[in-house]
Design a protein around this motif. Structure first.
Motif, short mmCIF file in Angstrom:
data_model
loop_
_atom_site.label_atom_id
_atom_site.label_comp_id
_atom_site.label_asym_id
_atom_site.label_seq_id
_atom_site.Cartn_x
_atom_site.Cartn_y
_atom_site.Cartn_z
N ARG A 161 0.61 -1.31 0.04
CA ARG A 161 -0.09 0.09 -0.05
C ARG A 161 0.79 1.41 0.14
O ARG A 161 0.45 2.36 -0.81
CB ARG A 161 -0.96 0.05 1.06
CG ARG A 161 -2.10 -1.07 1.17
CD ARG A 161 -3.17 -0.97 2.07
NE ARG A 161 -4.19 -1.90 1.95
CZ ARG A 161 -5.11 -1.96 2.82
NH1 ARG A 161 -5.24 -1.31 3.83
NH2 ARG A 161 -6.20 -2.87 2.37
N VAL A 162 1.95 1.21 0.66
CA VAL A 162 3.04 2.45 0.60
C VAL A 162 3.15 2.48 -0.79
O VAL A 162 3.57 3.76 -1.20
CB VAL A 162 4.14 2.21 1.56
CG1 VAL A 162 5.21 3.29 1.36
CG2 VAL A 162 3.52 2.20 3.05
N GLY A 163 3.82 1.47 -1.25
CA GLY A 163 4.04 1.49 -2.92
C GLY A 163 3.05 2.17 -3.71
O GLY A 163 3.36 2.82 -4.81
N GLU A 164 1.85 1.67 -3.54
CA GLU A 164 0.60 2.26 -4.17
C GLU A 164 0.75 3.52 -4.12
O GLU A 164 0.09 4.31 -5.09
CB GLU A 164 -0.59 1.27 -4.04
CG GLU A 164 -0.46 -0.22 -4.53
CD GLU A 164 -1.50 -0.97 -4.03
OE1 GLU A 164 -2.24 -0.68 -2.85
OE2 GLU A 164 -1.74 -2.18 -4.51
N ALA A 165 0.57 3.99 -2.90
CA ALA A 165 0.42 5.36 -2.59
C ALA A 165 1.66 6.38 -3.01
O ALA A 165 1.21 7.27 -3.65
CB ALA A 165 0.55 5.82 -1.08
N ARG A 166 2.51 5.69 -3.11
CA ARG A 166 3.99 6.33 -3.71
C ARG A 166 3.53 6.48 -5.49
O ARG A 166 3.91 7.52 -5.98
CB ARG A 166 5.19 5.55 -3.56
CG ARG A 166 6.33 6.18 -4.26
CD ARG A 166 7.35 4.95 -4.55
NE ARG A 166 6.89 3.91 -5.13
CZ ARG A 166 7.48 2.52 -5.02
NH1 ARG A 166 8.45 2.32 -4.26
NH2 ARG A 166 6.74 1.63 -5.65
#
Length: 210
Positions: free
Chosen positions: A38-43
């Motif tokens: 999810r952090v990757g998707e937000a990035r």
């Protein structure tokens, strides 16, 4: 009544998330893995958002530098770019909310499981790692929310100018918009800078968790 409805909705969403985490754990995907994703998707959403806001700014410049031709067509392009920016902002907000949701669940679980250790040294080491990860996460979510907050002035400015142009498709309207360009340019630059900071924090956080 409205507050009760909102509370029930939040509880329902929390229950759905809990069910989702439980189902994912059964197939070997843990909250830590979901948080990384999810952090990757937000990035990635912020990187896409940078492009959308930059495209909207480029189109606004094209309108301001209008020298003749089909002004209505230019307006339609600007409106389309503005709508794309709105969609990108909504996606970014949603992605950040999802990061917060799983992070809270992970840290709660991690904290609860500290009580299960029989080894004092292993518990102390896990507690230290939890503290370090929480600290790193606080910096991450702070930078994400700062970037999110920076989006609204840009969206508001674009909306104002799109609305103004919609009802004033003439050369004098272009003159009025020229005075807005410098401020919008500054706001977009500030937004891009905030997003870059959040993107770097995201990469650093992902590297730590992995």
């Amino acid at each position: 009544m409205r507050i009760l409805g909102l509370t029930l909705l939040l509880l329902s969403l929390a229950a759905c998330e809990s069910t989702y985490y439980g189902a994912m754990e059964k197939v070997g995907v843990h909250k830590r893995d979901i948080l990384v994703d999810r952090v990757g998707e937000a990035r990635d959403a912020q990187q896409d958002g940078q492009a959308e806001f930059q495209d909207a700014l480029t189109q606004f410049r094209a309108v301001v530098n209008f020298k003749g031709g089909d002004l209505e067509k230019l307006y339609d392009k600007l409106d389309a770019e503005y709508q794309d920016s709105v969609d990108a902002a909504e996606d970014i907000r949603d992605r950040i909310d999802k990061v917060e949701s799983v992070a809270e669940a992970l840290f709660d679980e991690w904290e609860d499981e500290l009580e299960l250790y029989s080894s004092a040294s292993l518990r102390a080491d896990s507690e230290r790692k939890l503290r370090d990860t929480r600290q790193k996460y606080k910096g991450l979510i702070r930078s994400m929310r700062r970037a999110e907050k920076s989006m609204q002035p840009v969206l508001d400015a674009f909306q104002d100018n799109v609305l103004y142009l919609k009802h004033n498709l003439n050369a004098s309207a272009i003159g009025a918009l020229k005075g807005e360009l410098a401020e919008i340019d500054r706001d977009v630059s500030s937004l891009i800078s905030s997003m870059n900071e959040a993107i770097q924090e995201s990469d650093s956080f992902i590297a730590q968790l992995r």
